[in-house]
Design an enzyme around this catalytic site. Structure first.
Site, PDB file in Angstrom:
ATOM      1  N   ASP A 171       0.774  -1.219  -0.122  1.00  0.00           N
ATOM      2  CA  ASP A 171       0.028   0.046   0.134  1.00  0.00           C
ATOM      3  C   ASP A 171       0.767   1.262  -0.007  1.00  0.00           C
ATOM      4  OD1 ASP A 171      -2.640   1.318  -0.266  1.00  0.00           O
ATOM      5  OD2 ASP A 171      -2.698   1.225   2.252  1.00  0.00           O
ATOM      6  N   HIS A 254      -4.207   2.724  -7.127  1.00  0.00           N
ATOM      7  CA  HIS A 254      -5.316   2.424  -6.190  1.00  0.00           C
ATOM      8  C   HIS A 254      -6.744   2.480  -7.017  1.00  0.00           C
ATOM      9  CE1 HIS A 254      -3.187   3.388  -2.708  1.00  0.00           C
ATOM     10  NE2 HIS A 254      -4.296   2.947  -1.822  1.00  0.00           N
ATOM     11  N   HIS A 257      -6.456  -1.034  -8.201  1.00  0.00           N
ATOM     12  CA  HIS A 257      -6.946  -1.967  -6.873  1.00  0.00           C
ATOM     13  C   HIS A 257      -8.573  -2.128  -6.777  1.00  0.00           C
ATOM     14  CE1 HIS A 257      -8.793  -2.063  -3.010  1.00  0.00           C
ATOM     15  NE2 HIS A 257      -7.953  -2.962  -2.588  1.00  0.00           N
ATOM     16  N   HIS A 271      -5.489  -5.788   0.457  1.00  0.00           N
ATOM     17  CA  HIS A 271      -5.669  -4.442   0.149  1.00  0.00           C
ATOM     18  C   HIS A 271      -4.299  -4.022  -0.693  1.00  0.00           C
ATOM     19  CE1 HIS A 271      -6.611  -0.161  -0.642  1.00  0.00           C
ATOM     20  NE2 HIS A 271      -5.369   0.220  -0.183  1.00  0.00           N
TER      21      HIS A 271
END
Length: 366
Positions: A171, A254, A257, A271
């Site tokens: 992340d 992101h 993602h 995540h």
């Protein structure tokens, strides 16, 4: 547009600080509503209880049911109001943090975030990521302020599974590259402004810390010990990444993602693991310098972060399914628009395929 940086009112990190929770919340409230998973409660109840005796604090625990969804938030708002508590404490991982922040916002309560893993940069942000009850991304909930306090006990984090620390590094890995893209596109950040010199420096420091201390921290947590390298990575995953992403903005990594969450095979992956592959895809999308791409690829391989679609459970590439993920990543409510050039779903699809091929190529050379 103003340049704005956001951060929690106070950040506390150190060995054994969970036992000081009741001491640290005294300025916010006397009766904490503690949101924690059923399994997590057994790990944190003892040290918290010791401090509660010292400060004559009544503790109320609420069990988190696993998903930061609208239904879960509504259920917990009702439970909080019925409890007569005056401060919300979210203990656990990213989805608990996001849920606690959302509940505190709607209930008008102060909130303290206590990560038991360094698996995401959620603790410090004024943001909650809302999913469906089934775990599919739905929306970002932008909050008017950051948590009142973030308290990080590195003794507890050093005993957590190594994969969770690695996910946090995945992340955090996106922070600098997405910040750089937002700077290039002159995009706004999550708090209604634009990056500051400080926030860009924090984003770059986050990346530099991962490269210098990431592998050493991974070795430490595998041995269950707390070293200086682990302390640095916990701070990078939690604070540097949290301030960096929120005050600079996010972009392709992101968004990718979020698109990948629509593929059922990825639901068992964390995540940060999906964000790491999103970062590699963003670098391909940008046609990043080979030296930079190789540094990121080698970091992922050294720490065990995904570099291929197969690493995310997608062992059979279904073009229609992957294109759907690419289309979701380019949706109007996501952050692909923060890239410094126009991006189409076909470009994202092609870049995911290319990133996957590069991952297989570099793996074969090991």
């Amino acid at each position: 547009m103003a340049n704005i940086i956001g951060s929690p009112e106070r950040y506390v990190q150190g060995r054994g600080v969970l036992g000081e929770l009741c001491k640290h919340i005294q300025s916010m409230g006397k009766t904490p509503f503690i949101l924690v998973s059923e399994s997590g409660k057994g790990r944190v109840e003892k040290p918290i209880s010791k401090g509660a005796v010292e400060f004559d604090t009544k503790l109320t625990y609420a069990t988190f049911r696993g998903e930061c969804s609208r239904n879960e938030i509504d259920r917990l708002i009702k439970a909080y109001k019925e409890s007569a508590c005056d401060v919300i404490v979210g203990i656990g991982g990213g989805k608990i943090h996001d849920t606690a922040k959302a509940v505190a916002f709607y209930a008008g309560a102060p909130v303290v975030i206590v990560p038991t893993i360094a698996g995401t940069d959620a603790p410090c942000s004024a943001l909650s990521v809302i999913y469906s009850d089934e775990g599919v991304f739905e929306e970002y909930l932008f909050l008017p302020r950051n948590p009142n306090m973030v308290l990080v006990d590195t003794d507890i984090i050093s005993k957590a599974p190594a994969r969770l620390l690695v996910s946090g590094m995945g992340d955090a890995l996106a922070t600098y590259f997405e910040a750089r893209a937002c700077k290039q596109s002159d995009s706004g950040n999550f708090i209604g402004g634009q990056y500051t010199v400080t926030s860009m420096a924090i984003a770059k420091l986050c990346y530099d810390t991962l490269i210098s201390d990431g592998v050493k921290a991974l070795v430490s947590v595998r041995e269950g010990v707390c070293t200086k390298a682990l302390e640095h990575i916990v701070e990078a995953n939690t604070y540097l990444s949290g301030i960096g992403f929120e005050s600079c903005g996010i972009a392709a990594a992101h968004a990718i993602h979020n698109g990948l969450t629509a593929i059922p095979e990825t639901h068992h992956y964390y995540h940060g693991e999906k964000v790491a592959f999103g970062t590699l895809t963003q670098l391909v999308l940008e046609n990043s310098d080979l030296k930079e791409l190789e540094e990121v690829m080698n970091f992922c391989l050294d720490t065990g972060l995904p570099t291929t679609l197969a690493d995310l459970g997608i062992t059979e590439i279904k073009p229609n399914e992957l294109m759907q993920a690419a289309e979701l990543a380019c949706g109007p409510n996501d952050t692909m628009g923060n890239m410094p050039f126009a991006v189409t779903p076909q470009m994202v699809y092609d870049s995911m395929i290319a990133a996957d091929a590069l991952g297989r190529h570099y793996k074969s050379k090991r």
